[in-house]
Design a protein around this motif. Structure first.
Motif, mmCIF file in Angstrom:
data_model
loop_
_atom_site.group_PDB
_atom_site.id
_atom_site.type_symbol
_atom_site.label_atom_id
_atom_site.label_comp_id
_atom_site.label_asym_id
_atom_site.label_seq_id
_atom_site.Cartn_x
_atom_site.Cartn_y
_atom_site.Cartn_z
ATOM 1 N N LEU A 102 31.206 29.175 44.456
ATOM 2 C CA LEU A 102 30.518 28.388 44.432
ATOM 3 C C LEU A 102 29.279 28.432 43.051
ATOM 4 C CD1 LEU A 102 28.437 26.758 46.248
ATOM 5 C CD2 LEU A 102 27.391 28.902 47.506
ATOM 6 N N ARG A 103 28.825 29.692 42.718
ATOM 7 C CA ARG A 103 27.547 29.471 40.910
ATOM 8 C C ARG A 103 28.549 28.717 40.096
ATOM 9 N NH1 ARG A 103 29.485 34.841 38.739
ATOM 10 N NH2 ARG A 103 31.069 34.007 38.411
ATOM 11 N N ASP A 104 30.107 28.621 40.476
ATOM 12 C CA ASP A 104 30.711 28.036 38.930
ATOM 13 C C ASP A 104 30.524 26.525 39.113
ATOM 14 O OD1 ASP A 104 31.841 30.492 38.411
ATOM 15 O OD2 ASP A 104 33.899 30.238 38.923
ATOM 16 N N VAL A 105 30.550 26.103 40.390
ATOM 17 C CA VAL A 105 30.649 24.910 41.420
ATOM 18 C C VAL A 105 29.244 24.647 40.064
ATOM 19 C CG1 VAL A 105 30.308 23.100 42.591
ATOM 20 C CG2 VAL A 105 32.180 24.318 42.353
ATOM 21 N N CYS A 106 28.311 25.331 40.973
ATOM 22 C CA CYS A 106 26.712 24.900 40.272
ATOM 23 C C CYS A 106 26.696 24.910 39.522
ATOM 24 C CB CYS A 106 25.996 26.109 41.295
ATOM 25 S SG CYS A 106 25.683 25.753 43.164
ATOM 26 N N GLN A 107 26.844 25.675 38.782
ATOM 27 C CA GLN A 107 26.807 25.983 37.184
ATOM 28 C C GLN A 107 27.763 24.878 36.033
ATOM 29 O OE1 GLN A 107 25.001 28.069 35.050
ATOM 30 N NE2 GLN A 107 25.372 26.829 33.922
ATOM 31 N N HIS A 108 28.153 24.218 36.838
ATOM 32 C CA HIS A 108 29.385 23.038 36.640
ATOM 33 C C HIS A 108 28.143 21.462 36.483
ATOM 34 C CE1 HIS A 108 32.593 19.651 35.250
ATOM 35 N NE2 HIS A 108 31.953 19.319 36.526
ATOM 36 N N GLU A 114 22.404 18.631 32.540
ATOM 37 C CA GLU A 114 21.402 18.928 31.131
ATOM 38 C C GLU A 114 22.107 17.910 30.063
ATOM 39 O OE1 GLU A 114 21.771 23.468 30.995
ATOM 40 O OE2 GLU A 114 20.056 23.304 31.739
ATOM 41 N N PHE A 115 23.922 18.111 29.997
ATOM 42 C CA PHE A 115 24.437 17.286 28.887
ATOM 43 C C PHE A 115 23.800 16.158 28.967
ATOM 44 C CE2 PHE A 115 28.361 14.784 27.322
ATOM 45 C CZ PHE A 115 28.321 15.473 26.195
ATOM 46 N N ASP A 116 23.912 15.258 30.468
ATOM 47 C CA ASP A 116 23.819 13.528 30.740
ATOM 48 C C ASP A 116 22.140 13.394 30.433
ATOM 49 O OD1 ASP A 116 26.677 13.045 31.273
ATOM 50 O OD2 ASP A 116 26.427 12.259 33.448
ATOM 51 N N GLY A 117 21.793 13.943 30.506
ATOM 52 C CA GLY A 117 19.924 14.127 29.887
ATOM 53 C C GLY A 117 19.641 13.724 28.819
#
Length: 155
Positions: A102-108, A114-117
Protein backbone atom coordinates in the motif's frame (compact mmCIF):
# COMPACT_ATOMS: atom_id res chain seq x y z
CA UNK A 1 -4.50 8.08 27.20
CA UNK A 2 -0.77 8.41 26.97
CA UNK A 3 0.80 10.94 29.30
CA UNK A 4 2.49 13.95 27.81
CA UNK A 5 5.85 12.99 26.35
CA UNK A 6 4.93 9.30 26.03
CA UNK A 7 4.38 7.67 22.65
CA UNK A 8 0.79 6.65 22.03
CA UNK A 9 0.26 3.04 20.93
CA UNK A 10 -0.79 3.01 17.29
CA UNK A 11 -1.18 -0.74 16.73
CA UNK A 12 -2.25 -3.46 19.17
CA UNK A 13 -2.34 -7.17 18.48
CA UNK A 14 -5.25 -9.00 20.12
CA UNK A 15 -5.30 -12.78 20.10
CA UNK A 16 -8.10 -14.86 21.62
CA UNK A 17 -7.20 -17.48 24.21
CA UNK A 18 -6.53 -20.80 22.51
CA UNK A 19 -6.14 -19.32 19.04
CA UNK A 20 -2.96 -19.54 17.04
CA UNK A 21 -0.92 -16.81 15.36
CA UNK A 22 -2.82 -17.25 12.09
CA UNK A 23 -6.02 -15.72 13.49
CA UNK A 24 -5.35 -12.29 14.90
CA UNK A 25 -7.24 -9.03 15.39
CA UNK A 26 -5.17 -5.86 15.12
CA UNK A 27 -6.47 -2.66 16.69
CA UNK A 28 -5.32 0.41 14.74
CA UNK A 29 -5.75 3.69 16.59
CA UNK A 30 -6.38 7.04 14.88
CA UNK A 31 -7.44 5.38 11.62
CA UNK A 32 -10.67 5.14 9.62
CA UNK A 33 -12.14 3.66 6.43
CA UNK A 34 -9.44 5.28 4.30
CA UNK A 35 -6.75 2.94 5.58
CA UNK A 36 -9.10 0.10 6.51
CA UNK A 37 -10.61 -0.56 3.10
CA UNK A 38 -7.46 -0.01 1.04
CA UNK A 39 -5.39 -2.20 3.37
CA UNK A 40 -8.07 -4.90 3.36
CA UNK A 41 -7.95 -4.90 -0.46
CA UNK A 42 -4.16 -5.25 -0.53
CA UNK A 43 -4.16 -8.06 2.05
CA UNK A 44 -6.94 -10.04 0.32
CA UNK A 45 -4.75 -10.28 -2.80
CA UNK A 46 -2.40 -12.47 -0.75
CA UNK A 47 -3.09 -16.15 -1.46
CA UNK A 48 -2.18 -17.17 2.08
CA UNK A 49 -5.10 -15.13 3.48
CA UNK A 50 -8.41 -16.90 4.12
CA UNK A 51 -10.24 -13.94 5.65
CA UNK A 52 -9.54 -10.26 6.11
CA UNK A 53 -12.00 -7.66 7.32
CA UNK A 54 -12.31 -4.65 9.54
CA UNK A 55 -14.86 -2.86 11.67
CA UNK A 56 -14.98 0.59 13.12
CA UNK A 57 -16.18 0.21 16.68
CA UNK A 58 -18.14 3.47 16.83
CA UNK A 59 -18.31 6.59 14.62
CA UNK A 60 -17.03 8.76 17.46
CA UNK A 61 -13.96 6.54 17.97
CA UNK A 62 -11.09 6.69 15.52
CA UNK A 63 -9.92 3.11 15.69
CA UNK A 64 -10.26 0.02 13.54
CA UNK A 65 -10.52 -3.62 14.56
CA UNK A 66 -8.72 -5.35 11.70
CA UNK A 67 -9.04 -9.16 11.52
CA UNK A 68 -6.75 -11.44 9.50
CA UNK A 69 -7.04 -15.20 9.26
CA UNK A 70 -4.57 -17.12 7.12
CA UNK A 71 -5.05 -20.42 5.32
CA UNK A 72 -4.11 -23.45 7.36
CA UNK A 73 -5.47 -21.77 10.49
CA UNK A 74 -9.00 -22.25 11.72
CA UNK A 75 -10.92 -20.93 14.67
CA UNK A 76 -10.50 -23.46 17.40
CA UNK A 77 -13.39 -24.60 19.50
CA UNK A 78 -15.94 -24.80 16.68
CA UNK A 79 -17.60 -28.13 16.05
CA UNK A 80 -16.81 -28.33 12.34
CA UNK A 81 -13.29 -26.91 12.21
CA UNK A 82 -10.29 -29.20 12.02
CA UNK A 83 -7.37 -28.38 14.30
CA UNK A 84 -4.99 -25.70 12.98
CA UNK A 85 -2.18 -26.92 10.81
CA UNK A 86 1.37 -25.96 11.79
CA UNK A 87 2.31 -24.90 8.24
CA UNK A 88 0.03 -21.81 8.14
CA UNK A 89 1.37 -18.29 7.73
CA UNK A 90 1.28 -16.04 10.81
CA UNK A 91 -1.28 -13.23 10.36
CA UNK A 92 1.35 -10.56 10.96
CA UNK A 93 3.12 -11.44 7.68
CA UNK A 94 0.23 -10.54 5.34
CA UNK A 95 -0.26 -7.36 7.39
CA UNK A 96 3.38 -6.38 6.84
CA UNK A 97 3.24 -7.18 3.12
CA UNK A 98 -0.07 -5.33 2.72
CA UNK A 99 1.23 -2.21 4.44
CA UNK A 100 4.41 -2.28 2.33
CA UNK A 101 2.47 -2.74 -0.93
CA UNK A 102 0.00 0.00 0.00
CA UNK A 103 2.87 2.38 0.80
CA UNK A 104 4.47 1.57 -2.58
CA UNK A 105 1.20 2.19 -4.45
CA UNK A 106 0.67 5.51 -2.65
CA UNK A 107 4.24 6.57 -3.42
CA UNK A 108 3.76 5.68 -7.10
CA UNK A 109 0.57 7.75 -7.28
CA UNK A 110 2.26 10.66 -5.53
CA UNK A 111 5.26 10.50 -7.88
CA UNK A 112 2.97 10.30 -10.93
CA UNK A 113 0.97 13.37 -9.92
CA UNK A 114 4.05 15.35 -8.98
CA UNK A 115 5.67 14.40 -12.28
CA UNK A 116 2.59 15.36 -14.29
CA UNK A 117 2.35 18.65 -12.42
CA UNK A 118 5.95 19.50 -13.27
CA UNK A 119 5.70 18.41 -16.91
CA UNK A 120 2.39 20.29 -17.40
CA UNK A 121 3.84 23.50 -16.00
CA UNK A 122 6.84 23.27 -18.32
CA UNK A 123 4.55 22.60 -21.28
CA UNK A 124 6.09 19.45 -22.67
CA UNK A 125 6.36 15.81 -21.77
CA UNK A 126 9.71 14.04 -21.55
CA UNK A 127 10.35 11.76 -24.52
CA UNK A 128 10.11 8.56 -22.44
CA UNK A 129 6.48 9.24 -21.40
CA UNK A 130 3.43 8.81 -23.65
CA UNK A 131 1.25 11.88 -24.32
CA UNK A 132 -1.43 12.79 -21.79
CA UNK A 133 -4.12 10.12 -21.63
CA UNK A 134 -7.33 10.60 -23.57
CA UNK A 135 -9.30 10.75 -20.34
CA UNK A 136 -7.57 13.93 -19.19
CA UNK A 137 -8.02 15.50 -22.63
CA UNK A 138 -11.74 14.62 -22.58
CA UNK A 139 -12.11 16.03 -19.06
CA UNK A 140 -10.42 19.27 -20.15
CA UNK A 141 -12.79 19.48 -23.14
CA UNK A 142 -15.74 19.12 -20.74
CA UNK A 143 -14.39 21.94 -18.57
CA UNK A 144 -13.99 24.21 -21.61
CA UNK A 145 -17.52 23.37 -22.78
CA UNK A 146 -18.92 24.13 -19.31
CA UNK A 147 -17.12 27.50 -19.20
CA UNK A 148 -18.44 28.41 -22.65
CA UNK A 149 -22.01 27.60 -21.57
CA UNK A 150 -21.56 29.74 -18.45
CA UNK A 151 -20.50 32.71 -20.56
CA UNK A 152 -23.59 32.56 -22.79
CA UNK A 153 -26.54 34.71 -21.74
CA UNK A 154 -29.53 32.89 -20.24
CA UNK A 155 -32.62 32.56 -22.46
Amino acid sequence: MAAEGEKKCILEMVQADGSDEGSVTFVMHDEDHTLGNSLRYMIMKDESVEFCGYTITHPSESKINFRIQTRGHFLTGTCCSPPPSPDGTPAVEPLRRGLTELRDVCQHVLNTFEFDGISSSVGKQPPCRPPLPFVRAAAWANVKEFKEKQEQPME
